[in-house]
Design an enzyme around this catalytic site. Structure first.
Site, short mmCIF file in Angstrom:
data_model
loop_
_atom_site.label_atom_id
_atom_site.label_comp_id
_atom_site.label_asym_id
_atom_site.label_seq_id
_atom_site.Cartn_x
_atom_site.Cartn_y
_atom_site.Cartn_z
N GLN A 208 51.52 31.00 78.71
CA GLN A 208 52.76 30.41 78.90
C GLN A 208 53.13 28.97 78.58
OE1 GLN A 208 53.80 30.38 83.18
NE2 GLN A 208 56.13 30.68 82.72
N GLU B 249 57.76 36.53 86.86
CA GLU B 249 56.41 35.91 87.53
C GLU B 249 56.31 35.78 88.99
OE1 GLU B 249 54.04 31.66 86.91
OE2 GLU B 249 56.08 31.69 86.10
#
Length: 404
Positions: free
Chosen positions: A135, A252
């Site tokens: 990420q 997430e």
């Protein structure tokens, strides 16, 4: 005539029988009850022969991502069928070998915002555990205020040229690809951000692991210097990155709270009551000898079970076409607190044995617990700090808008 609930029950019974038979045929007994090293977010791991066989079987079946569409390599199961599969896996001590950021964050987001070509290119590889993603969000000057990010993607016609720096890139040194927020318009803050997919093997990508106090380096600084990225790697349209990025963060937080593929990970390990009996002793009734500690363990266990039941209730109430909501911020905060409480209780129970760092006199489990305790301090920071989640809860759930 059978009622709808009876037909549904019968269908789930049929699926349970199918799942039980398939698991019996494909799950290697040697892996029963072992730690799942294949779906962790960080760290290199060379799978054993049985681990590789199990991962291949689950990947080809699509059951590593059971509710994802079949046309992209998922299992195509309903939520109810996925719960049955989870129950059957738990019954035999099996675990899901497909995981990582591709499963918990990027995949669900791409299914919502990606083009058909992007889904066909990336989702099957995620579903089989063949590609590792990282990420690219935080930057040295853009952490809590993520929208201040400065990594710039210059439009060159058929491609972008990316320059900038990301930090706290979890698993960056082992990742194949990166989903990143980049700036494509310097004149706008939120509307100038786009969502770009970057190959980590591209010329100009440099990764420098960051060493933590625990001795591990699970994340990195990542530098992009004149990195060429094809235009087809843009997800959505230019300027849509902030919207897509926020949605990904909901996925997430759902996983970090225990509601996704990471469910239950925060409570992994030996039950605290068992640990307490080993280190603090038991009374004549087989209870933890220390009454005060015993009561605090009971309260923690009650909080933990209530939390897991709440997660399950939220999943049951969600419609099949809905993803995680802003309520994941509540779950993330509660999950972080319970994770840290558990680590603190474990260290208290173990006393000096839980504060070892190296050398003789400590078991591997005791040394691991010290590092787990230190690692747990970051739970209330990564994935959006507790303070940021409080802001989300105040604004999007309680309707408390800023007044200036």
């Amino acid at each position: 005539m059978a009622t709808a609930p009876e037909l549904e029950a019968r269908t789930l019974d049929d699926f349970r029988a199918e799942a039980r038979a398939w698991l019996a045929e494909n799950f290697p007994p040697s892996l029963k009850g072992k730690d799942n090293a294949l779906s962790v977010l960080e760290g290199p791991h060379q799978p054993s022969e049985d681990e590789a066989r199990w991962q291949k079987a689950m990947g080809e079946k699509g059951w590593g991502v059971p509710t994802w569409p079949k046309q992209y390599g998922g299992g195509g199961l309903t939520r109810a069928e996925a719960r049955v599969l989870q129950e059957e896996m738990a019954r035999i001590g099996a675990w899901n070998p497909i995981g990582g950021m591709g499963v918990m964050m990027f995949g669900p987001t791409l299914l919502e915002y990606g083009s058909e070509a992007q889904k066909l290119e990336h989702i099957p590889a995620i579903a089989k555990g063949e590609v590792r993603w990282c990420q690219g969000y935080s930057e040295p000057g853009a952490g809590s205020d993520l929208a201040s990010l400065q990594t710039f993607a210059e439009d060159m016609g058929d491609h972008y040229i990316v320059n900038g720096q990301k930090t706290w890139t979890s698993g960056g040194q082992w990742a194949d690809k990166c989903f990143a927020l980049v700036r494509t318009d310097k004149t706008k803050k939120h509307e100038g951000i786009s969502f770009l997919l970057i190959d980590m093997t591209s010329p100009g990508v440099e990764v420098r692991p960051i060493r933590m106090i625990s001795g591990q380096s699970p994340f990195c600084e990542t530098f992009f210097t004149n990195v060429r990225v094809p235009k087809e790697n843009l997800v959505g349209v230019p300027g849509q990155g902030w919207t897509i990025g926020k949605r990904l963060l909901q996925h997430e937080r759902n996983s970090l709270s225990g509601g996704g593929s990471n469910a239950g990970r925060m409570f992994a390990g030996k039950p605290l009551s068992q640990l307490a009996k080993e280190y603090r002793g038991a009374n004549d009734n087989g209870q933890v000898a220390d009454q005060d500690l015993r009561m605090r363990l009971v309260r923690h266990e009650m909080d933990q079970r209530a939390f897991m039941l709440t997660l399950r209730r939220a999943a049951l109430e969600a419609k099949s076409n809905q993803g995680p909501s802003a309520a994941t911020s509540i779950m993330k905060n509660v999950g972080a607190r319970l994770t840290q409480d558990r680590a603190e209780l474990a260290i208290e129970i173990m006393g000096m044995a839980g504060l070892g760092w190296e050398g003789e006199g400590f078991s591997e489990a005791e040394l691991a617990q010290t590092r787990t305790w230190l690692w747990g301090k970051a739970v209330s920071i990564y994935g959006g700090s507790t303070e940021i989640q409080n802001n989300v809860i105040a604004k999007r759930i309680l309707g408390m808008l800023d007044h200036q």
